[in-house]
Structure formats: structure tokens, C-alpha cells
Design an enzyme around this catalytic site. Structure first.
Site, short mmCIF file in Angstrom:
data_model
loop_
_atom_site.label_atom_id
_atom_site.label_comp_id
_atom_site.label_asym_id
_atom_site.label_seq_id
_atom_site.Cartn_x
_atom_site.Cartn_y
_atom_site.Cartn_z
N CYS A 26 0.82 -1.23 0.00
CA CYS A 26 0.00 0.00 0.00
C CYS A 26 0.85 1.27 0.00
CB CYS A 26 -0.95 0.00 1.19
SG CYS A 26 -2.08 -1.40 1.17
N HIS A 61 -3.13 7.28 1.71
CA HIS A 61 -3.53 5.95 1.25
C HIS A 61 -4.90 5.65 1.85
CE1 HIS A 61 -4.00 1.80 0.62
NE2 HIS A 61 -3.74 1.47 1.88
N ASN A 98 -10.06 -0.06 -0.39
CA ASN A 98 -8.60 0.04 -0.37
C ASN A 98 -8.06 -0.58 -1.66
OD1 ASN A 98 -5.87 -0.31 0.07
ND2 ASN A 98 -6.09 -1.06 2.15
N1 ACO Z 1 -18.55 -8.32 9.05
C1 ACO Z 1 -19.04 -8.57 10.27
N2 ACO Z 1 -18.25 -8.89 11.30
C2 ACO Z 1 -16.93 -8.95 11.09
C3 ACO Z 1 -16.36 -8.71 9.84
C4 ACO Z 1 -17.23 -8.39 8.78
N3 ACO Z 1 -16.81 -8.13 7.54
N4 ACO Z 1 -15.03 -8.84 9.94
C5 ACO Z 1 -14.77 -9.16 11.21
N5 ACO Z 1 -15.91 -9.23 11.91
C6 ACO Z 1 -16.10 -9.53 13.31
C7 ACO Z 1 -14.95 -10.30 13.90
O1 ACO Z 1 -15.11 -11.68 13.65
C8 ACO Z 1 -15.08 -9.96 15.36
O2 ACO Z 1 -16.07 -10.76 15.91
P1 ACO Z 1 -15.90 -11.36 17.39
O3 ACO Z 1 -15.79 -10.17 18.28
O4 ACO Z 1 -17.14 -12.16 17.56
O5 ACO Z 1 -14.64 -12.17 17.34
C9 ACO Z 1 -15.59 -8.53 15.36
O6 ACO Z 1 -16.11 -8.30 14.05
C10 ACO Z 1 -14.51 -7.51 15.65
O7 ACO Z 1 -13.38 -7.82 14.84
P2 ACO Z 1 -12.11 -6.91 14.82
O8 ACO Z 1 -11.13 -7.46 13.85
O9 ACO Z 1 -11.63 -6.64 16.21
O10 ACO Z 1 -12.76 -5.56 14.26
P3 ACO Z 1 -12.12 -4.16 14.15
O11 ACO Z 1 -12.95 -3.17 14.82
O12 ACO Z 1 -10.66 -4.18 14.45
O13 ACO Z 1 -12.28 -3.89 12.60
C11 ACO Z 1 -10.93 -3.94 10.60
C12 ACO Z 1 -11.67 -4.76 11.65
C13 ACO Z 1 -11.94 -3.12 9.86
C14 ACO Z 1 -10.23 -4.90 9.66
C15 ACO Z 1 -9.93 -3.04 11.32
O14 ACO Z 1 -9.13 -3.75 12.20
C16 ACO Z 1 -9.05 -2.32 10.36
O15 ACO Z 1 -9.50 -1.48 9.61
N6 ACO Z 1 -7.74 -2.60 10.39
C17 ACO Z 1 -6.83 -1.97 9.50
C18 ACO Z 1 -6.58 -2.90 8.44
C19 ACO Z 1 -6.41 -2.25 7.11
O16 ACO Z 1 -6.95 -1.23 6.77
N7 ACO Z 1 -5.62 -2.93 6.34
C20 ACO Z 1 -5.43 -2.53 5.01
C21 ACO Z 1 -4.10 -2.86 4.57
S1 ACO Z 1 -2.91 -2.02 5.50
C22 ACO Z 1 -3.13 -0.51 5.11
O17 ACO Z 1 -3.61 -0.25 4.04
C23 ACO Z 1 -2.76 0.49 6.12
#
Ligand code: ACO
Length: 325
Positions: free
Chosen positions: A115, A252, A282
Site C-alpha cells: 500500500c 492511502h 482500499n
Molecule cells: N462483518 C461482520 N463482522 C466482522 C467482519 C465483517 N466483515 N469482519 C470481522 N468481523 C467480526 C470479527 O469476527 C469480530 O467478531 P468477534 O468479536 O465475535 O470475534 C468482530 O467483528 C470484531 O473484529 P475486529 O477485527 O476486532 O474488528 P475491528 O474493529 O478491528 O475492525 C478492521 C476490523 C476493519 C479490519 C480493522 O481492524 C481495520 O481497519 N484494520 C486496518 C486494516 C487495514 O486497513 N488494512 C489494510 C491494509 S494495510 C493498510 O492499508 C494500512
């Protein structure tokens, strides 16, 4: 004293025709529009058609950049393409773009920094131009992340989309001050110890397969804001500028919450942040040039504006660029 600088002359973006909405995704995995919007800000993403490759998206974006610059393909002597989803393991997808544009001289190669790829590609092209080795560069970010997603993993498949964006840079003599047009600075970083937080579980040397994207989303999120804010602060300090000098922050487009938290941390108001993540999701290396193409194309970014780019991705890699547009 005259200082050689890389000036932005053209920009272009391309998104595949097919739109995949959150509602569409909710029919494929256990998710919902409200979960995706609340956690990421994403409402839809574009998906490349069967037979539509990264090189095809890149060629469209490059042609648009040539058109806005009013330049012809013969003037291009360097093509740097940032991608983690090349058409083939080799040769570089950039060489397919070169052939597609009808360019038969100069150099074309790929850069892989996930990214942060566009920031890396811009830094490379800028340094070649400042050194006097090339005069007119296409810097492209192009991705088909839909091909490396695990479409059964709801924690990753909702986050990404396909697309391409490009800038055309040309060497120009300037006064060299931070008010003179061109790329003012680039700063690149990486920390390979973070490999396992965001990676693809395949590759030619390891598994002989393409593999799928794997991510520890919460850990990536936790580190992203701090690293991105530091990158912006480093860039401003290097140029003797402050946050209030920024006309546009073009981050980004990972996630709306990361965009908002980073802008808040560095003191840039929301109305100065270019945001496309709601419509594009993304698109990895393509997200920054797509955002720039949109904001320059609709007249928000104007000549003379101070534009700051920041990105972070797998590796980890992260970095920034400051452009006097
Ligand atoms: N729909 C519904 N529920 C979901 C989904 C979904 N698509 N995905 C995960 N969940 C659930 C999980 O299973 C979890 O359930 P549980 O509590 O029963 O175990 C719950 O939601 C919370 O999961 P988390 O992973 O803790 O959720 P979080 O609030 O952290 O959000 C996310 C997840 C959106 C991926 C977040 O961590 C994030 O944005 N991280 C950054 C990652 C990113 O942007 N990466 C891109 C590449 S790197 C970059 O570009 C910088």
C-alpha cells in the site's frame, strides 16, 4: 541557482466497470452494510472483469494522465509501476504498460511496497529526474487485489477493491524554494519484523502458488495511525512547513477511521483530506494516485497547492511525499 525538480503535469485514474456493493458482499459472507460502513467507511468497490488485468487498468490510467498533460507517449522515458498484483511473476507489468502505450525507449519496471507502493514509486522516479537521468516519467499505482483475496474471509474481503491511478512527472528548472512547483520531498521507511501482520501466503519461491491476503487487522490498525502521523510530521519538518500549510492531505485509502485519526493527530481538518475509500475501498498502491486524480480532476487541487501524500502497508512499509502541485 536553478534546481531540477519533478513537476506534476498530468494525472489520471481508472476503475473497472463492475461495482460490488456491501449488500452484494452480505450475500457472499456473513457481514452487513452497517458493519462495513461503521468499521471502515467503505460502501462499494470496483472489481476487474475476467480477462481484465492490472496492466489494462494501468494503461487506462496512464492514457488519462497523458491526456491531462497534453503529452504524447513518445515523450515518456521512464515508467515506474507500483503493484503487488502483477499480471505475471515476470516480466514487470510496467513493460506491458510500456508496450501498450507504444513507448519503445527508456526504462520500465515495477516496484513492490504494497500500500506504500505509490509513494515508493514516486520517490524513485523523482530521484531519477533530479539526478538528470530521465526527463518525463509516468508513475503508476495499479492493482487487482480481488485476485488475491480469500472471498470466504469476511475480515479481509470487504476491505479491498481494484483500480489504477497515474501521475505524469516532468523535469523542470526551478528556484528550489518550497514555494516552487514540484516534488519537494519523499521519505521512505520499512520494518520487516512486521511481516506476519499483513502478507500473502503464497509466492513463486515459497509455495509456487499466488496465495491469499492474510491480515491481523486490529494490529495493523493500532500501528497505522502512529506511523502515518509521524511520516507527515517528518515530511513537514524537512520542508520547514507546518500542518496549517497543507492544502490537501492525500492519504492511502485504507480505512476511513485511519484517515480521520491520522488527520486529527497531525492537525489537518477533515475538509482538507481527500477521501475516496467510501467508493473505491482500499486499492493498495492505486489508492493515492486515484485520490489525486479525482481531486485534481474536479478542481479541488490547484496549481501551487501544497499536497501531502502518506501511506502504509505490508512489510511494514510507510512513507510520505510533499508536492507543490
Ligand atoms: N462483518 C461482520 N463482522 C466482522 C467482519 C465483517 N466483515 N469482519 C470481522 N468481523 C467480526 C470479527 O469476527 C469480530 O467478531 P468477534 O468479536 O465475535 O470475534 C468482530 O467483528 C470484531 O473484529 P475486529 O477485527 O476486532 O474488528 P475491528 O474493529 O478491528 O475492525 C478492521 C476490523 C476493519 C479490519 C480493522 O481492524 C481495520 O481497519 N484494520 C486496518 C486494516 C487495514 O486497513 N488494512 C489494510 C491494509 S494495510 C493498510 O492499508 C494500512
Amino acid at each position: 541557482m536553478s534546481v531540477l525538480r519533478s513537476q506534476v503535469e498530468g494525472w489520471g485514474g481508472y476503475l473497472p466497470e463492475r461495482v460490488l456493493s456491501n449488500e452484494d458482499l452480505a450475500r457472499m459472507v456473513d457481514t452487513s452494510d452497517s458493519w462495513i460502513v461503521e468499521r471502515t467507511g467503505v460502501r462499494q468497490r470496483h472489481i476487474a472483469a475476467p480477462g481484465e488485468y492490472t496492466s489494462h487498468l494501468a494503461i487506462h490510467a496512464a492514457e488519462a494522465a497523458l491526456a491531462t498533460a497534453g503529452a504524447s507517449a513518445d515523450e515518456i522515458d521512464l515508467i515506474v509501476l507500483a503493484t503487488s498484483t502483477p499480471d505475471n511473476t515476470f516480466p514487470a507489468t510496467a513493460t506491458k504498460v510500456q508496450a501498450g502505450l507504444g513507448v519503445t525507449h527508456g526504462a520500465a519496471f515495477d516496484v513492490q511496497a504494497v500500500c506504500t507502493g505509490f509513494v515508493y514509486a514516486l520517490a524513485i522516479a523523482d530521484n531519477f529526474i533530479k539526478a538528470g537521468q530521465f526527463k518525463c516519467a509516468l508513475v503508476i499505482g495499479a492493482e487487482t487485489f480481488s485476485r488475491i483475496l480469500d472471498w470466504t474471509d469476511r475480515s479481509t474481503c470487504v476491505l479491498f477493491g481494484d483500480g489504477a491511478g497515474a501521475l505524469l512527472l516532468r523535469a523542470a528548472n526551478t528556484s528550489g524554494g518550497n514555494d516552487a512547483r514540484g516534488v519537494l520531498s519523499t521519505h521512505l521507511h520499512s520494518d520487516g519484523r512486521q511481516h506476519d501482520l499483513l502478507f500473502v501466503d503464497g509466492g513463486p519461491s515459497s509455495t509456487q502458488t499466488v496465495g491469499h491476503l492474510r491480515m491481523s487487522g486490529r494490529d495493523v490498525f493500532r500501528r497505522a495511525v502512529g506511523l502515518l502521523a509521524e511520516a507527515v510530521e517528518e515530511a513537514l519538518a524537512a520542508n520547514g512547513l507546518s500542518a496549517s500549510d497543507i492544502d490537501w492531505l492525500a492519504p492511502h485509502q485504507a480505512n476511513k477511521r485511519i484517515l480521520d485519526a491520522t488527520a486529527r493527530k497531525v492537525g489537518v481538518p477533515e475538509h482538507k483530506v481527500v477521501c475516496t475509500v467510501d467508493r473505491h475501498a482500499n486499492t493498495s498502491a492505486a489508492s493515492i494516485p486515484l485520490a489525486l486524480a479525482e481531486a485534481a480532476g474536479d478542481g479541488r487541487i490547484q496549481p501551487g497547492h501544497l499536497v501531502v501524500l502518506e501511506g502504509m502497508g505490508g512489510g511494514f512499509t510507510w512513507g510520505s511525499a510533499v508536492i507543490r502541485w
